[in-house]
Enzyme design. Structure first.
Site, PDB file in Angstrom:
ATOM      1  N   ASP A 200       0.768  -1.229   0.010  1.00 15.02           N
ATOM      2  CA  ASP A 200      -0.057  -0.015   0.067  1.00 15.02           C
ATOM      3  C   ASP A 200       0.793   1.354   0.083  1.00 15.02           C
ATOM      4  O   ASP A 200       0.357   2.281  -0.429  1.00 15.02           O
ATOM      5  CB  ASP A 200      -0.860  -0.129   1.225  1.00 15.02           C
ATOM      6  CG  ASP A 200      -2.045  -1.156   1.117  1.00 15.02           C
ATOM      7  OD1 ASP A 200      -2.211  -1.604  -0.009  1.00 15.02           O
ATOM      8  OD2 ASP A 200      -2.288  -1.689   2.438  1.00 15.02           O
ATOM      9  N   HIS A 234      -5.745  -3.315   5.387  1.00 15.33           N
ATOM     10  CA  HIS A 234      -5.283  -3.876   4.252  1.00 15.33           C
ATOM     11  C   HIS A 234      -6.282  -4.358   3.053  1.00 15.33           C
ATOM     12  O   HIS A 234      -5.907  -5.304   2.446  1.00 15.33           O
ATOM     13  CB  HIS A 234      -4.174  -4.754   4.158  1.00 15.33           C
ATOM     14  CG  HIS A 234      -3.275  -5.420   3.260  1.00 15.33           C
ATOM     15  ND1 HIS A 234      -2.483  -4.277   2.322  1.00 15.33           N
ATOM     16  CD2 HIS A 234      -3.147  -6.543   2.628  1.00 15.33           C
ATOM     17  CE1 HIS A 234      -2.372  -5.078   1.412  1.00 15.33           C
ATOM     18  NE2 HIS A 234      -2.273  -6.258   1.537  1.00 15.33           N
TER      19      HIS A 234
END
Length: 374
Positions: A200, A234
């Site tokens: 990310d 996530h």
């Protein structure tokens, strides 16, 4: 300074948890895209301890590439590859022909899991099925939850002091599963279990650089100089890029539709890859590099190097309502030495965190319930 209360189980008493510090200004360790392939003759760091690392799920799309990257690390003396796929020993032989110093061994099936894990300093779990078009991370849960549970039992039995990096999705649930398993075996140390959210961060940096390349060039900053902390979780809207905290600072911050579009792209980047591969896989190559970055930072911390900062999904009280949250952490000889607070945020970022709490709570509770009932 706030100190998180120790998690108690008996016996034995738990180790001290990572502290929470109010110094959020430190930058996340920049992503490196060139492996640290430094000749041993010139690698004269006085803290040059080498480590044993296991990759569980080494025959998969992430696992093979990750193993290739780790074979090039001067910090690793023994690389253990484990999978249920019969090809795994062949992958180890293939990698063993690369002219780096680490030894490589392959292990197949539950009967060989013990040999793969005994003596490990770091265990990385990318095992599981990948996402396919139309599949959410929750759809992965039914299969991957059991895989992570079983592999974590092995960690608890055979290398309970190792750091554990969990890649298998859905990370928002698989990390709580691993923690519950470790608690059952009196092997839980909150400093040693990390959900890998580095991808990310990499995506945020890449997309920011693409939108502000001209200004960053004027600042003489390359993409490798850019850092963007990404917090929360996530999956989807739990992925919260703190763009207001990016470094270096830009003359014009992201605002309005540009901010919203950039945030949405970061959050949906995994789906972007799944759709582009048209049913043939998910993010494997970029995830492997992100996992190698995270592993390298963990090994730096274990070796006693200072100021190693990453974003990871860990046990934390940063958000009082949640026992797990992704935020900046300081890595050290025991794993997560400090969990850094979120720092100053914009109202847009604060709202994203508030909106993500129900989803994160549900994912955490789902993982805990699975582990406790199995």
């Amino acid at each position: 300074k706030n100190t998180r209360k120790a998690l108690c189980f008996d016996p034995p008493p738990p180790p001290p948890p990572p502290t929470t510090t109010t110094t959020p200004s430190v930058a996340v360790t920049p992503t490196h895209t060139i492996i640290e392939r430094i000749d041993a003759l010139f690698w004269r760091n006085s803290k040059n301890k080498k480590f044993t690392v296991a990759v569980l799920g080494a025959a998969g799309g992430i696992g093979q590439t990750l193993s290739l990257l780790l074979k090039q690390s001067p910090r690793i003396e023994s690389l253990r590859l484990y999978d249920i796929a019969p090809i795994t020993p062949g992958i180890a032989v293939d990698l063993s022909h690369i002219n780096t110093e680490s030894e490589v061994a392959g292990y197949v099936g539950p009967d060989q899991l013990r040999n793969a894990l005994v003596g490990c300093d770091l265990v990385i779990i990318p095992a599981g099925i990948p996402r396919k078009p139309g599949m959410s991370r929750d759809d992965l849960f039914k299969i991957n939850a059991g895989i992570v549970r079983d592999l974590t039992i092995g960690v608890a039995k055979y290398c309970p002091n190792a750091l554990l990096n969990i890649i298998s999705n859905p990370v928002n649930s698989t990390v709580p599963i691993a923690v519950e398993v470790l608690k059952k075996y009196n092997a839980f140390d909150p400093r040693k279990v990390l959900g890998v959210t580095k991808l990310d961060v990499m995506r945020a940096v890449t997309f920011v650089h693409g939108l502000r390349k001209d200004e960053l060039q004027r600042l003489r900053s390359s993409v490798s100089d850019v850092t963007v902390p990404v917090v929360g979780g996530h999956a989807g809207e739990t992925i919260i890029p703190l763009l207001s905290q990016m470094m270096p600072k830009l003359s014009k911050p992201f605002e309005g539709s540009e901010l919203q579009n950039l945030t949405t792209r970061i959050q949906n980047a995994g789906t972007e890859v799944v759709d582009a591969k048209a049913g043939s896989g998910s993010a494997t190559l970029s995830m492997a590099l992100a996992a190698e970055n995270m592993a390298t930072s963990c090994l730096k911390g274990l070796a006693g190097e200072s100021n190693v900062i990453e974003c990871a999904y860990v046990s934390s009280n940063v958000i009082p309502e949640l026992p797990f949250f992704a935020s900046k952490v300081m890595l050290g000889v025991n794993g997560v030495e400090k969990v850094l607070e979120l720092g100053t945020m914009t109202s847009f970022e604060e709202r994203m965190i508030k909106n993500a709490i129900p989803d994160l709570r549900a994912s955490i509770e789902k993982g805990v319930a699975f582990a406790r009932s199995s």
